[in-house]
Design a protein around this motif. Structure first.
Motif, PDB file in Angstrom:
ATOM      1  N   LYS A 198      46.465 -41.025  24.699  1.00  0.00           N
ATOM      2  CA  LYS A 198      45.339 -41.537  23.893  1.00  0.00           C
ATOM      3  C   LYS A 198      44.019 -41.485  24.656  1.00  0.00           C
ATOM      4  O   LYS A 198      42.980 -41.074  24.110  1.00  0.00           O
ATOM      5  N   SER A 199      44.037 -41.912  25.893  1.00  0.00           N
ATOM      6  CA  SER A 199      42.806 -41.964  26.681  1.00  0.00           C
ATOM      7  C   SER A 199      42.218 -40.578  26.908  1.00  0.00           C
ATOM      8  O   SER A 199      40.992 -40.414  26.968  1.00  0.00           O
ATOM      9  N   HIS A 200      43.077 -39.559  27.006  1.00  0.00           N
ATOM     10  CA  HIS A 200      42.584 -38.205  27.232  1.00  0.00           C
ATOM     11  C   HIS A 200      42.135 -37.544  25.928  1.00  0.00           C
ATOM     12  O   HIS A 200      41.253 -36.686  25.948  1.00  0.00           O
ATOM     13  N   ARG A 201      42.744 -37.940  24.814  1.00  0.00           N
ATOM     14  CA  ARG A 201      42.236 -37.462  23.515  1.00  0.00           C
ATOM     15  C   ARG A 201      40.795 -37.910  23.339  1.00  0.00           C
ATOM     16  O   ARG A 201      39.965 -37.187  22.767  1.00  0.00           O
ATOM     17  N   LYS A 202      40.499 -39.106  23.826  1.00  0.00           N
ATOM     18  CA  LYS A 202      39.135 -39.633  23.746  1.00  0.00           C
ATOM     19  C   LYS A 202      38.151 -38.742  24.517  1.00  0.00           C
ATOM     20  O   LYS A 202      36.989 -38.597  24.121  1.00  0.00           O
ATOM     21  N   MET A 203      38.629 -38.123  25.588  1.00  0.00           N
ATOM     22  CA  MET A 203      37.764 -37.312  26.439  1.00  0.00           C
ATOM     23  C   MET A 203      37.662 -35.860  25.999  1.00  0.00           C
ATOM     24  O   MET A 203      36.791 -35.126  26.485  1.00  0.00           O
ATOM     25  N   ASP A 204      38.505 -35.409  25.082  1.00  0.00           N
ATOM     26  CA  ASP A 204      38.539 -34.001  24.709  1.00  0.00           C
ATOM     27  C   ASP A 204      37.178 -33.515  24.220  1.00  0.00           C
ATOM     28  O   ASP A 204      36.599 -34.078  23.279  1.00  0.00           O
ATOM     29  N   GLY A 205      36.657 -32.491  24.876  1.00  0.00           N
ATOM     30  CA  GLY A 205      35.385 -31.905  24.472  1.00  0.00           C
ATOM     31  C   GLY A 205      34.167 -32.599  25.040  1.00  0.00           C
ATOM     32  O   GLY A 205      33.040 -32.144  24.811  1.00  0.00           O
ATOM     33  N   VAL A 206      34.358 -33.676  25.786  1.00  0.00           N
ATOM     34  CA  VAL A 206      33.226 -34.432  26.335  1.00  0.00           C
ATOM     35  C   VAL A 206      32.682 -33.734  27.580  1.00  0.00           C
ATOM     36  O   VAL A 206      33.449 -33.289  28.448  1.00  0.00           O
ATOM     37  N   ILE A 207      31.373 -33.639  27.697  1.00  0.00           N
ATOM     38  CA  ILE A 207      30.728 -33.090  28.880  1.00  0.00           C
ATOM     39  C   ILE A 207      30.688 -34.173  29.959  1.00  0.00           C
ATOM     40  O   ILE A 207      30.307 -35.319  29.691  1.00  0.00           O
ATOM     41  N   VAL A 208      31.114 -33.799  31.172  1.00  0.00           N
ATOM     42  CA  VAL A 208      31.200 -34.753  32.285  1.00  0.00           C
ATOM     43  C   VAL A 208      30.507 -34.169  33.506  1.00  0.00           C
ATOM     44  O   VAL A 208      30.598 -32.965  33.769  1.00  0.00           O
ATOM     45  N   ALA A 209      29.833 -35.014  34.267  1.00  0.00           N
ATOM     46  CA  ALA A 209      29.220 -34.577  35.528  1.00  0.00           C
ATOM     47  C   ALA A 209      30.265 -34.637  36.628  1.00  0.00           C
ATOM     48  O   ALA A 209      31.017 -35.614  36.719  1.00  0.00           O
TER      49      ALA A 209
END
Length: 278
Positions: A198-209
């Motif tokens: 679940k926590s990684h689905r939240k991050m899918d496609g997110v731009i991160v530094a």
């Protein structure tokens, strides 16, 4: 950029898993016929100190790291064909031939992990023997139960090491190359299937530094495992796709910034980069 250009090649993970199982299979031959758990423990500790076992562990670790290293370089070269950073990427890859500290760190870490497997199994056997003693049974009566654990232990640990470490290694190499080329951001990518946590689905496609990784679990109000980049946590199949050009994603876009995920316009995101190119 091709959407799956930096996606991990699972064949490398599988090849590494098979190599670890092969080493454990050779180790099992040395344990065949052992009738005493005390001899078993002595044999396991001897294997862990063996130059032959050390050499096999290092060979497996180096093969995995080399496959990831060359595969990743191929992905960067392909990305360079279409991006504005093409010349910079090619120069960095040429310099890389002189030595890559991250590569050798990966080899050392993985060789050490493989070498701890007989000692970890010895600890498990010792615990089972202690439990027997507490119930009044002789330790020798436990040898068959201990050896029945071997196939499950070998398979489970080989899979865990292969999945976790190939993923971490790929992320480490991508991070190092990004830093060398001045690439500050990446897109967090998942495998997009039902096994994604679940926590990684939240991050899918997110731009991160690169210098500011999130705690995905905190973002969904779960127990935190700390802050980490895509692919840099146990049993993770996610991966970072370096953001080389603004048009590699659509805008507005989700960006992890200031400790939270927020939707940014291209204008605002460019402002984070001084208004210039990536």
């Amino acid at each position: 950029m091709k959407q799956n250009l930096f996606q991990p090649r699972r064949r490398i993970e599988k090849r590494y898993e098979d190599a670890i199982k092969g080493i454990m299979g050779l180790m099992k031959r040395k344990l065949n016929g052992v009738s005493s758990p005390f001899v078993l423990l002595k044999t396991l500790r001897g294997i862990a100190r063996s130059p032959t076992y050390d050499r096999l562990a290092r060979q497996a670790a180096e093969a995995m790291a080399t496959h990831l290293f060359t595969d990743g370089a191929r992905s960067w070269r392909e990305a360079a064909l279409k991006g504005s950073k093409g010349r910079l990427i090619y120069k960095a890859l040429r310099r890389e031939l002189k030595g890559n500290a991250t590569y050798w760190d990966i080899v050392e870490r993985n060789a050490d992990l493989i070498k701890t497997m007989p000692l970890n199994f010895a600890k498990k056997a010792t615990k089972m023997m202690a439990e027997n003693t507490m119930t009044g049974e002789r330790a020798e009566s436990k040898i068959e139960d201990i050896m029945r654990l071997w196939p499950h232990y070998t398979k489970a640990h080989a899979r865990l090491i292969a999945r976790t470490e190939t993923s971490k290694a790929q992320t480490a190499l991508t991070r190092t190359r990004s830093e060398e080329m001045g690439v500050r951001w990446y897109v967090w990518k998942t495998e997009k299937d039902s096994r994604v946590r679940k926590s990684h689905r939240k991050m899918d496609g997110v731009i991160v530094a690169w210098g500011d990784p999130p705690s995905p679990e905190e973002l969904v109000h779960e127990k935190s495992y700390g802050h980490y980049d895509a692919g840099d946590i146990f049993n993770c199949r996610c991966y970072p796709r370096p953001l080389l050009n603004y048009d590699d994603v659509s805008w507005p876009h989700k960006v992890y910034y200031g400790g939270r995920i927020q939707t940014m316009t291209l204008y605002r995101f460019k402002a984070l980069n001084g208004g210039g190119s990536l």
